[in-house]
Design a protein around this motif. Structure first.
Motif, mmCIF file in Angstrom:
data_model
loop_
_atom_site.group_PDB
_atom_site.id
_atom_site.type_symbol
_atom_site.label_atom_id
_atom_site.label_comp_id
_atom_site.label_asym_id
_atom_site.label_seq_id
_atom_site.Cartn_x
_atom_site.Cartn_y
_atom_site.Cartn_z
ATOM 1 N N ASN A 1 0.785 -1.235 0.000
ATOM 2 C CA ASN A 1 0.000 0.000 0.000
ATOM 3 C C ASN A 1 0.816 1.283 0.000
ATOM 4 O O ASN A 1 0.395 2.274 -0.604
ATOM 5 N N LEU A 2 1.946 1.288 0.668
ATOM 6 C CA LEU A 2 2.651 2.548 0.893
ATOM 7 C C LEU A 2 3.464 2.996 -0.319
ATOM 8 O O LEU A 2 4.030 2.178 -1.052
ATOM 9 N N LYS A 3 3.542 4.285 -0.478
ATOM 10 C CA LYS A 3 4.264 4.896 -1.591
ATOM 11 C C LYS A 3 5.753 4.564 -1.507
ATOM 12 O O LYS A 3 6.358 4.583 -0.439
ATOM 13 N N GLY A 4 6.334 4.233 -2.645
ATOM 14 C CA GLY A 4 7.760 3.938 -2.690
ATOM 15 C C GLY A 4 8.105 2.494 -2.419
ATOM 16 O O GLY A 4 9.260 2.094 -2.575
ATOM 17 N N SER A 5 7.131 1.692 -2.025
ATOM 18 C CA SER A 5 7.395 0.280 -1.766
ATOM 19 C C SER A 5 7.520 -0.485 -3.084
ATOM 20 O O SER A 5 6.730 -0.287 -4.012
ATOM 21 N N ILE A 6 8.469 -1.381 -3.141
ATOM 22 C CA ILE A 6 8.670 -2.185 -4.352
ATOM 23 C C ILE A 6 7.454 -3.055 -4.635
ATOM 24 O O ILE A 6 7.138 -3.343 -5.796
ATOM 25 N N ALA A 7 6.766 -3.509 -3.558
ATOM 26 C CA ALA A 7 5.636 -4.432 -3.714
ATOM 27 C C ALA A 7 4.289 -3.725 -3.814
ATOM 28 O O ALA A 7 3.261 -4.384 -3.767
ATOM 29 N N LYS A 8 4.272 -2.388 -3.958
ATOM 30 C CA LYS A 8 3.002 -1.660 -3.984
ATOM 31 C C LYS A 8 2.088 -2.210 -5.079
ATOM 32 O O LYS A 8 2.514 -2.420 -6.211
ATOM 33 N N GLY A 9 0.827 -2.458 -4.709
ATOM 34 C CA GLY A 9 -0.135 -2.997 -5.653
ATOM 35 C C GLY A 9 -0.136 -4.510 -5.734
ATOM 36 O O GLY A 9 -0.683 -5.084 -6.681
ATOM 37 N N ALA A 10 0.448 -5.181 -4.732
ATOM 38 C CA ALA A 10 0.491 -6.649 -4.738
ATOM 39 C C ALA A 10 -0.907 -7.234 -4.812
ATOM 40 O O ALA A 10 -1.869 -6.663 -4.306
ATOM 41 N N SER A 11 -1.034 -8.409 -5.434
ATOM 42 C CA SER A 11 -2.331 -9.029 -5.654
ATOM 43 C C SER A 11 -2.884 -9.643 -4.368
ATOM 44 O O SER A 11 -2.147 -9.903 -3.413
ATOM 45 N N TRP A 12 -4.207 -9.920 -4.382
ATOM 46 C CA TRP A 12 -4.849 -10.579 -3.251
ATOM 47 C C TRP A 12 -4.264 -11.968 -3.026
ATOM 48 O O TRP A 12 -4.100 -12.412 -1.887
ATOM 49 N N HIS A 13 -3.928 -12.663 -4.097
ATOM 50 C CA HIS A 13 -3.302 -13.976 -3.964
ATOM 51 C C HIS A 13 -1.987 -13.859 -3.203
ATOM 52 O O HIS A 13 -1.689 -14.673 -2.319
ATOM 53 N N HIS A 14 -1.198 -12.865 -3.542
ATOM 54 C CA HIS A 14 0.085 -12.632 -2.869
ATOM 55 C C HIS A 14 -0.137 -12.338 -1.386
ATOM 56 O O HIS A 14 0.584 -12.846 -0.521
ATOM 57 N N ILE A 15 -1.150 -11.540 -1.097
ATOM 58 C CA ILE A 15 -1.437 -11.163 0.291
ATOM 59 C C ILE A 15 -1.903 -12.369 1.106
ATOM 60 O O ILE A 15 -1.424 -12.601 2.224
ATOM 61 N N THR A 16 -2.822 -13.160 0.574
ATOM 62 C CA THR A 16 -3.320 -14.324 1.324
ATOM 63 C C THR A 16 -2.225 -15.374 1.501
ATOM 64 O O THR A 16 -2.167 -16.048 2.534
ATOM 65 N N MET A 17 -1.362 -15.522 0.510
ATOM 66 C CA MET A 17 -0.254 -16.470 0.642
ATOM 67 C C MET A 17 0.693 -16.031 1.759
ATOM 68 O O MET A 17 1.154 -16.854 2.556
ATOM 69 N N THR A 18 0.950 -14.731 1.836
ATOM 70 C CA THR A 18 1.818 -14.213 2.892
ATOM 71 C C THR A 18 1.210 -14.441 4.271
ATOM 72 O O THR A 18 1.896 -14.862 5.214
ATOM 73 N N TRP A 19 -0.097 -14.177 4.414
ATOM 74 C CA TRP A 19 -0.753 -14.416 5.698
ATOM 75 C C TRP A 19 -0.725 -15.906 6.059
ATOM 76 O O TRP A 19 -0.583 -16.275 7.231
ATOM 77 N N GLY A 20 -0.873 -16.763 5.058
ATOM 78 C CA GLY A 20 -0.790 -18.195 5.328
ATOM 79 C C GLY A 20 0.578 -18.596 5.855
ATOM 80 O O GLY A 20 0.690 -19.318 6.856
ATOM 81 N N LEU A 21 1.629 -18.110 5.210
ATOM 82 C CA LEU A 21 2.984 -18.422 5.682
ATOM 83 C C LEU A 21 3.256 -17.757 7.030
ATOM 84 O O LEU A 21 3.985 -18.312 7.866
ATOM 85 N N ALA A 22 2.654 -16.590 7.249
ATOM 86 C CA ALA A 22 2.820 -15.911 8.541
ATOM 87 C C ALA A 22 2.288 -16.772 9.677
ATOM 88 O O ALA A 22 2.938 -16.913 10.725
ATOM 89 N N ILE A 23 1.110 -17.362 9.483
ATOM 90 C CA ILE A 23 0.557 -18.209 10.542
ATOM 91 C C ILE A 23 1.380 -19.475 10.704
ATOM 92 O O ILE A 23 1.568 -19.977 11.816
ATOM 93 N N THR A 24 1.928 -20.007 9.618
ATOM 94 C CA THR A 24 2.781 -21.192 9.706
ATOM 95 C C THR A 24 3.972 -20.933 10.623
ATOM 96 O O THR A 24 4.227 -21.689 11.569
ATOM 97 N N PHE A 25 4.714 -19.886 10.349
ATOM 98 C CA PHE A 25 5.910 -19.603 11.134
ATOM 99 C C PHE A 25 5.570 -19.150 12.553
ATOM 100 O O PHE A 25 6.297 -19.461 13.506
ATOM 101 N N ALA A 26 4.450 -18.448 12.700
ATOM 102 C CA ALA A 26 4.024 -18.027 14.035
ATOM 103 C C ALA A 26 3.681 -19.224 14.909
ATOM 104 O O ALA A 26 4.030 -19.267 16.103
ATOM 105 N N VAL A 27 3.013 -20.223 14.342
ATOM 106 C CA VAL A 27 2.657 -21.423 15.104
ATOM 107 C C VAL A 27 3.906 -22.216 15.476
ATOM 108 O O VAL A 27 4.025 -22.714 16.600
ATOM 109 N N TYR A 28 4.841 -22.331 14.559
ATOM 110 C CA TYR A 28 6.096 -23.013 14.885
ATOM 111 C C TYR A 28 6.804 -22.335 16.055
ATOM 112 O O TYR A 28 7.282 -22.989 16.989
ATOM 113 N N VAL A 29 6.881 -21.004 16.015
ATOM 114 C CA VAL A 29 7.562 -20.254 17.074
ATOM 115 C C VAL A 29 6.829 -20.415 18.401
ATOM 116 O O VAL A 29 7.447 -20.719 19.436
ATOM 117 N N ALA A 30 5.520 -20.207 18.393
ATOM 118 C CA ALA A 30 4.746 -20.297 19.633
ATOM 119 C C ALA A 30 4.817 -21.686 20.229
ATOM 120 O O ALA A 30 4.998 -21.852 21.448
#
Length: 239
Positions: free
Chosen positions: A26-55
């Protein structure tokens, strides 16, 4: 104490990675600005994966979500004595994760002058694609119901490849249901970062939209209670 630390650090990792993609897309100047919904949901999925491993590694059950903790305790799947420490750690961890992203992307927040340019609370929290409070609430109930129902049938989801399976679940929930409200599924995931956005000195920030915040608070709670109650009923009928 191990459980508190596990929930705190795990939730912090979840929000650092999840909000990170929100800022980057979302933010101006970011290389990933305008990333797709698929990209966003995939990132959240991996985020929960690594968060569960850590916890899990740090000694908690890796709920990372007050809706999971409360519904599990209500139906005898989790001890009530641990509910307050877990929920406290979850909200604090979510706030900490949001604060880290506010620091990391500070120059980009400063360069993004207003909400129209992408500097809005949606980086940190969820919101409605179409403003309809009743259906927004139902969207969160339905998404969380499906999420928790599947979660209940994964067994101990902190071991082996289970966190990866959980991450895939988050990704498919996001792609199936998330387009309406951003699929909060988790009161801490929304309220912790929303509060951080409200109180931290983030440059050029917009409205925190607290009038909407009841949806990601109560929708996931209702959905989680419905799923856990149904699971308990089905298991009792099978005995």
């Amino acid at each position: 104490m191990h459980s508190f630390i596990g929930e705190f650090v795990g939730t912090m990792v979840l929000l650092v990675l999840g909000i990170g993609i929100g800022a980057g897309s979302n933010l101006k100047g970011s290389i990933a600005k305008g990333a797709s919904w698929h990209h966003i949901t995939m990132t959240w999925g991996l985020a929960i994966t690594f968060a569960v491993y850590v916890a899990g590694s740090l000694g908690s059950k890796a709920h990372l979500n007050p809706a999971v903790t409360l519904s599990f305790a209500t139906f005898g799947l989790f001890p009530w004595k641990d509910v307050l420490p877990y929920i406290t750690a979850q909200f604090l961890g979510a706030f900490a994760g949001a604060a880290i992203i506010a620091i990391h992307y500070y120059p980009h927040f400063k360069a993004t002058k207003n909400e129209d340019e992408g500097n809005h609370v949606g980086i940190f929290t969820t919101g409605a694609a179409i403003d309809n409070p009743i259906f927004n609430f139902l969207s969160e109930v339905i998404a969380t119901f499906i999420f928790v129902l599947i979660l209940l049938n994964l067994g101990d989801f902190t071991t082996g490849l289970k966190p990866l399976i959980l991450g895939l679940l988050i990704m498919v929930i996001g792609q199936a249901f998330g387009e309406t409200t951003g699929f909060a599924l988790n009161p801490a995931r929304d309220w912790g970062p929303r509060f951080a956005y409200t109180v931290l000195p983030i440059p050029n920030k917009g409205n925190a939209h607290w009038s909407y915040a009841w949806v990601p608070m109560f929708g996931p709670l209702v959905g989680a209670f419905m799923a856990t109650g149904l699971q308990a009923l089905v298991l009792s009928m099978m005995k």
